[in-house]
Design an enzyme around this catalytic site. Structure first.
Site, mmCIF file in Angstrom:
data_model
loop_
_atom_site.group_PDB
_atom_site.id
_atom_site.type_symbol
_atom_site.label_atom_id
_atom_site.label_comp_id
_atom_site.label_asym_id
_atom_site.label_seq_id
_atom_site.Cartn_x
_atom_site.Cartn_y
_atom_site.Cartn_z
ATOM 1 N N ARG A 1 0.916 -1.258 -0.022
ATOM 2 C CA ARG A 1 0.102 0.140 0.160
ATOM 3 C C ARG A 1 0.743 1.428 0.083
ATOM 4 O O ARG A 1 0.707 2.192 0.719
ATOM 5 C CB ARG A 1 -0.982 0.032 1.031
ATOM 6 C CG ARG A 1 -1.626 -1.246 1.468
ATOM 7 C CD ARG A 1 -2.511 -1.630 0.196
ATOM 8 N NE ARG A 1 -3.333 -2.831 0.549
ATOM 9 C CZ ARG A 1 -3.946 -3.417 -0.459
ATOM 10 N NH1 ARG A 1 -3.990 -3.149 -1.526
ATOM 11 N NH2 ARG A 1 -4.389 -4.460 0.016
ATOM 12 N N ASP B 1 -11.726 -1.858 7.847
ATOM 13 C CA ASP B 1 -10.405 -1.793 7.536
ATOM 14 C C ASP B 1 -10.044 -0.615 6.811
ATOM 15 O O ASP B 1 -10.065 -0.497 5.420
ATOM 16 C CB ASP B 1 -9.954 -2.847 6.690
ATOM 17 C CG ASP B 1 -8.472 -2.930 6.149
ATOM 18 O OD1 ASP B 1 -7.770 -2.307 6.715
ATOM 19 O OD2 ASP B 1 -8.114 -3.568 5.175
ATOM 20 N N GLU C 1 -4.527 4.063 1.133
ATOM 21 C CA GLU C 1 -4.929 2.595 0.394
ATOM 22 C C GLU C 1 -6.413 2.831 0.010
ATOM 23 O O GLU C 1 -6.365 2.248 -1.402
ATOM 24 C CB GLU C 1 -4.694 1.556 1.733
ATOM 25 C CG GLU C 1 -5.355 0.180 0.915
ATOM 26 C CD GLU C 1 -5.395 -0.833 2.227
ATOM 27 O OE1 GLU C 1 -4.825 -0.712 3.344
ATOM 28 O OE2 GLU C 1 -5.773 -2.122 1.777
ATOM 29 N N ARG D 1 -1.722 -6.689 17.416
ATOM 30 C CA ARG D 1 -2.774 -6.209 16.456
ATOM 31 C C ARG D 1 -3.910 -6.894 16.590
ATOM 32 O O ARG D 1 -4.159 -8.136 16.623
ATOM 33 C CB ARG D 1 -2.445 -6.150 14.923
ATOM 34 C CG ARG D 1 -1.252 -5.333 14.831
ATOM 35 C CD ARG D 1 -0.938 -5.136 13.510
ATOM 36 N NE ARG D 1 -1.715 -4.167 12.360
ATOM 37 C CZ ARG D 1 -2.247 -4.681 10.940
ATOM 38 N NH1 ARG D 1 -2.483 -5.670 10.939
ATOM 39 N NH2 ARG D 1 -2.791 -3.774 10.528
ATOM 40 N N GLU E 1 -5.252 -12.743 8.500
ATOM 41 C CA GLU E 1 -5.105 -12.963 6.773
ATOM 42 C C GLU E 1 -4.091 -13.821 6.570
ATOM 43 O O GLU E 1 -3.011 -13.394 5.552
ATOM 44 C CB GLU E 1 -4.745 -11.479 6.298
ATOM 45 C CG GLU E 1 -5.906 -10.505 6.420
ATOM 46 C CD GLU E 1 -5.731 -9.026 5.984
ATOM 47 O OE1 GLU E 1 -6.540 -8.437 5.153
ATOM 48 O OE2 GLU E 1 -4.317 -8.639 6.013
ATOM 49 N N TRP F 1 -14.275 -10.523 1.475
ATOM 50 C CA TRP F 1 -13.292 -9.742 0.713
ATOM 51 C C TRP F 1 -13.955 -9.190 -0.774
ATOM 52 O O TRP F 1 -13.576 -8.624 -1.409
ATOM 53 C CB TRP F 1 -12.106 -10.596 0.187
ATOM 54 C CG TRP F 1 -11.216 -10.828 1.226
ATOM 55 C CD1 TRP F 1 -11.407 -10.320 2.522
ATOM 56 C CD2 TRP F 1 -9.804 -11.717 1.085
ATOM 57 N NE1 TRP F 1 -10.155 -10.652 2.968
ATOM 58 C CE2 TRP F 1 -9.414 -11.433 2.639
ATOM 59 C CE3 TRP F 1 -9.232 -12.205 0.160
ATOM 60 C CZ2 TRP F 1 -8.021 -12.212 2.786
ATOM 61 C CZ3 TRP F 1 -8.120 -12.824 0.337
ATOM 62 C CH2 TRP F 1 -7.743 -12.776 1.716
#
Lengths: 722, 722
Positions: free
Chosen positions: A177, A372, A400, A333, A300, A565
């Site tokens: 990104r 996100d 992003e 995180r 992920e 997604w």
């Protein structure tokens, strides 16, 4: 002289002036511009100091840029003297400021107009050189902004102890990104070669109070902990240290296995624990002030403790134990979302039960919103809900989801909205800012992270205005009560100084410097809402193109892809309406918020329009607060977004006489892209949603200029690494 | 029923109605739509006729489409009868109209409400079947437009004896400047196979009065005169003949050499003359009503008499001699411009001295403007200046310079402007129309040509609205005093009949059928000026992209190219200003016009803005009639062009309930392209000219969204043949 000739001469003057300054103005100097003509004010007559440390050097360096030579150093204060020093320096001690300085802490400082033996002087003081450095940069900012006076009385200390950048930089030089060239870290040539950019980077960060950085991507390679790479990290740390920047690393949870050759990375395995302790010892031997680890685990596809039937607590605490003896911390995180329930609920569901179970040197790093980094999200419900665990917000400076480095989007208003959002966790007024900086829960660890937008581009951030996002992150991390207007004001005055460089600004359009600054500020302050308007207004989210997240792709469907997604998961458009039902009748994500927020969000009549399709699936004919139907409101909002970008173009073009030619042309070109993209977004989203709404776009709105079928064919050749 | 439900039902009805008629509405029926629901009026009770010729058949065919069966044929007139016939038919003779019919000529007709033995009836009569056919199509148009009454009293005869299409169709099936598919002539399969399209073509032309066609490109292959191809031509002529369409051919001046094997094509060579006489005899043996030759000679590299030191007179007269015995004519084109003087002057210079020297079966075919079918040109000064030679205007129906088949540009206003332009050749009021149709000079030959926009596309012309240009050419050729408003009105009512097909039109936007027709008409009438505005306003011309003439390329420079094929030759932009100085101080092209026109054009204060940069090189700061500077005027005009196209989009989208789905979507899509192209034109021209003007685009104008350097890179993959 006729009016005509006069105007021609004036124009000629502007053009030659711009030509003169053109080559120098590539944006590399960021907001740190101390041009000779920055100010004509008679500021200081002399400097009184017993230190020649970095803060002093930075001051003299800037002064030399400003005035052509260093400020004369003397020992006895005279009228107009500048006193610089720490609490232990004699000339500061004599002022009797000790108590005040202690209260400001190691990083705090004061800037004060004082009288010493009847001489009027200005003092910049701090308990340590750290605070003094920040004090000097503050003083220089005052000079840059032409706000110096003999009535100064400034005391500052940071909102967060840790103000940290997260670089999503890979060891191969790419940046996830990243939209401003490759990574600034030249891993290949490190540690032998130290790019001069490292110091410039440290200085820029210091000037806005950023005091730490994570050098590598959260999608971390185990290799970063190898002996070879730790030598490189040590070299960088050495450059950053004088600027009060500590180095952190993202680690791969499988490192014991991948790098250490152990059969497992199970956090309850003694050998694994020992491996991490040994690794920590090794790191601290090289880098005594090493900050700690940032960890993306079981997210992920990355490895984590759950691969071994353990929990996030097990994983984080193991690392915390290894770092504890050295004063290091773990930033773990919360960005986890295994398929199952509504994605917006998953981080909360996963972490809420762990509250209070983490070691005291663990922080949970939580993205501002529950999904996100979307153009706009409500805040993550973890903020305020985890009361016994210090949470640190993760903001994304790199754009992003906001037009990469092509769109002018000043992110400060979005962050301000987030920081000032009321969690109601301990009644009204318990804002995210107060919840995270220690004012509500009294947590000793406090931190805020920003995913960096920095790269190898000459201007650091790709878009000249993206520098303002780096700047704003630093300023808000330092003082989470600042307004975006203040921040924009500072940045503009520090960054666009060229008209002063070339003499009195001459406007063909009779705009004054003040008008110019105001119009640019208004543009910046409006720009986030504008991007939301033309991308995904009214709480729409995640309808971006697959992978690269640049353009619109609300129709995106990829065979075999995770449903969460895909845009349809989020917009749920159908013949009836559009939006994600997160009410008590739906996924009940509202239930994760404290009262009265949950009730407010649950009812479309009280839910803010900005989040309405985030929390509700509403009929196309739903009557909005404006009195319009949802469909019409959507159309008018997209259209407004387009027109607002066109408005930015007008503002910028009108500002031409005030900007050097190079930055003017580069920003102008980016705004043109943004204007085209805004139309692209509007057309794609309205034409796509129209296939469900079956309603006409209100006829007073500018019509689409693309066909949906053509837009569907657009496939940009972009990855998510640069 | 609530308002909401009602609206939903209404919408549903419209959608299903559109879906129902979708497949049929591909545009192939042009303006010849006699749908059952075209009219509910009680028109005719019966038909009285003694002829069963084509006009009768066309009437009954339309009536069957309208009413499901033929109109009953009777012998004694009753109330509501329709009488159809020529002067020699008994029932017409009995009405005593002989004298009137003779005055209307072979192609004229009358449509009259009459009383026969106390019975009210309608008569359509003509001297011949030719006129009767036109009369029947006129009657049908009245029906289509719902304008039938019992008070009819119509007498018509054509303005020009010859109303001719020029097909720039090559024998390989490509079409020069063709944007609607390949040539409708299937040369390969001719003469064996006769496409049904040939008859549809003839019928469509007959319905608007076109009575001749040149089958092949003016850039002619000698092969067209070969025995093989003449057989093919004969076959086409056979299909067109019943519809009163005569066939002409473009010939290559080198045919005697290329095809006949002679050593020369010198027009003074006896063998060459004999070759042409023999060829004419051969043609007329096959096609007794063959019309004659169209000739492009010594133009753009084509051969001609000047190759042998002869003149255009020598060449034309030789061909005229060969055709004369058969009643054929020569149409000799004046489109010549050997480099040297100002290109706009060359045709005049070349031809003016030949006035009166051509044989009486020669016409000189002159493009409307002195250059080449630009979006707007002043008329060619040859009109009015050649007093002893019949000139025929050549109009371009195909949109070579007006957005091909992507842009909605109704050309009728441009042609009307041309036809009504006053040449002052014999004092005020000697318009082009009067100069060319015989009213001023009393010439016996009169003709008007239109370069066809017809191709193999299902809808004939690529853009549905380009059909209106074919239609308008025919109508103006028939009656050069018609207004564009009348023509648009007819075409719209005949072409967009679907709301009537599906019952009473229902507008979600409360638009009536009348509003709909009016808004479409306004759009059409504005569209030419709009295209001029966004392409090349204020007399700018020929700043198109190289070869294909689609997009803007004012910067175009091709090494070794003829200067007069490059935009700079025409716009002459420099630091001082822009435009072509054709005044008495410049090329003196104004000198080719009659007074007071030459004086009017010569002075920028009196020269119409529409032509001002055609005749003048003006300073960027030149004060226009609007009070703005030239530069600002240019900016506002380009911007107006863009906004007007966006306005067309709104008009069209709003008209959705009145249009069948297929044509609605196809035109909508083309308008989107046009809107993007308009922005492209505006950005390209303003940004390019700005490099000379060095002036800002006024700040209240929408800013460019492209960079000049990017626009310069655009190279469309288009030829000038489809």
């Amino acid at each position: 002289m006729s009016k005509l000739i006069k105007r021609t001469l004036v124009l000629g003057f502007i053009l030659s002036a711009i030509a003169f300054s053109a080559s120098a103005e590539d944006g590399s100097r960021l907001w740190l511009r101390f041009n000779k003509t920055t100010t004509d004010a008679n500021l200081f007559s002399s400097i009184v100091t017993s230190t020649k440390s970095l803060p002093y050097k930075e001051f003299q360096s800037a002064w030399t840029e400003l005035k052509g030579k260093e400020l004369a150093s003397i020992t006895i204060v005279e009228n107009g003297s500048l006193l610089i020093g720490t609490a232990k320096d004699k000339q500061i001690r004599n002022l009797g400021l000790q108590k005040e300085l202690v209260a400001l802490g190691n990083e705090g400082y004061m800037i004060k107009s004082v009288s010493v033996n009847g001489k009027k002087a200005t003092v910049v003081a701090s308990l340590t050189d750290k605070g003094l450095l920040y004090g000097v940069f503050h003083l220089l900012r005052i000079v840059q902004m032409n706000e110096f006076s003999d009535q100064l009385n400034i005391k500052e200390k940071p909102s967060y102890a840790l103000r940290i950048l997260n670089h999503w930089d890979n060891l191969d030089g790419t940046v996830e990104r990243g939209y401003s060239g490759h990574s600034i870290w030249n891993w290949e040539e490190l540690p032998a070669v130290l790019s001069p950019r490292y110091q410039e980077y440290a200085r820029a960060n210091a000037s806005i109070g950023i005091n730490a950085t994570v050098l590598n991507n959260v999608n971390a390679s185990p290799k970063i902990l190898s002996d070879e790479y730790l030598q490189k990290v040590k070299a960088i740390a050495g450059v950053l240290r004088p600027y009060n920047m500590r180095v952190f690393l993202s680690i791969n949870f499988s490192s014991p296995k991948e790098l250490g050759g152990l059969p497992t990375s199970d956090p309850l395995d003694v050998k694994v624990q020992q491996w991490w302790k040994d690794k920590a010892n090794e790191i601290y031997k090289l880098i005594p002030d090493f900050g700690g680890f940032l960890v993306k685990a079981n997210s992920e596809g990355l490895p984590g403790p759950m691969d071994y039937g353990r929990t996030h607590v097990d994983g984080a605490n193991m690392l915390a134990d290894a770092l504890k003896p050295h004063g290091g911390i773990v930033m773990w995180r919360a960005f986890v979302y295994e398929p199952g329930d509504d994605r917006a609920k998953l981080a909360y569901k996963e972490f809420i039960n762990f509250d209070g179970k983490f070691k005291d040197n663990v922080m949970i790093q939580v993205k501002n919103g529950p999904i996100d980094f979307q153009p706009r999200e409500p805040f993550s419900p973890l903020f305020g809900a985890m009361k016994k665990t210090p949470l640190m917000p993760e903001l994304q400076i790199t754009q992003e989801y906001l037009g990469h480095s092509n769109h002018l989007v000043f992110l400060s208003p979005m962050w301000e909205e987030f920081l000032k959002a009321d969690t109601y966790c301990k009644g009204q007024g318990t804002t995210i800012a107060k919840v995270t900086d220690g004012r509500v829960f009294g947590n000793k660890l406090s931190a805020i992270a920003g995913v960096a937008n920095i790269g190898k581009d000459v201007n650091w951030t790709g878009h000249h205005f993206a520098q303002a996002n780096w700047y704003a992150f630093g300023r808000l991390a330092w003082n989470n009560q600042m307004t975006s207007e203040q921040i924009a004001d500072e940045w503009i005055k520090m960054t666009f100084t060229s008209p002063l460089e070339v003499g009195t600004p001459v406007a063909t359009n009779s705009m004054s410097t003040v008008d110019f600054q105001l119009s640019i500020k208004n543009m910046m302050l409006a720009s986030h809402q504008t991007a939301v308007d033309y991308m995904m207004p009214l709480g729409l989210h995640h309808i971006f193109a697959w992978t690269h997240h640049y353009g619109p792709e609300p129709w995106c469907d990829v065979a075999g892809a995770r449903p969460d997604w895909l845009p349809k998961y989020y917009h749920n458009a159908d013949a009836k309406g559009v939006g994600f039902d997160r009410t008590t009748s739906g996924s009940n994500a509202v239930g994760q918020y404290a009262s009265p927020l949950k009730e407010q969000f649950n009812d479309p009549a009280t839910c803010p329009d900005a989040y309405i399709l985030w929390f509700h699936h509403l009929a196309w004919d739903y009557k909005m607060k404006s009195g319009r139907t949802l469909w019409d409101e959507m159309c008018y909002t997209y259209d407004k977004g387009v027109n607002d970008v066109r408005g930015f173009q007008k503002i910028w073009d009108k500002a031409e006489p005030f900007i050097d030619a190079q930055r003017f042309a580069e920003v102008q070109s980016k705004l043109r892209i943004q204007a085209r993209d805004a139309v692209w977004w509007k057309d794609a989203c309205l034409l796509y949603f129209q296939t469900f709404s079956k309603r006409p776009i209100p006829y007073d709105i500018e019509r689409p200029v693309h066909n949906l079928e053509d837009l569907k064919k657009i496939k940009l050749n972009m990855g998510h690494h640069n």
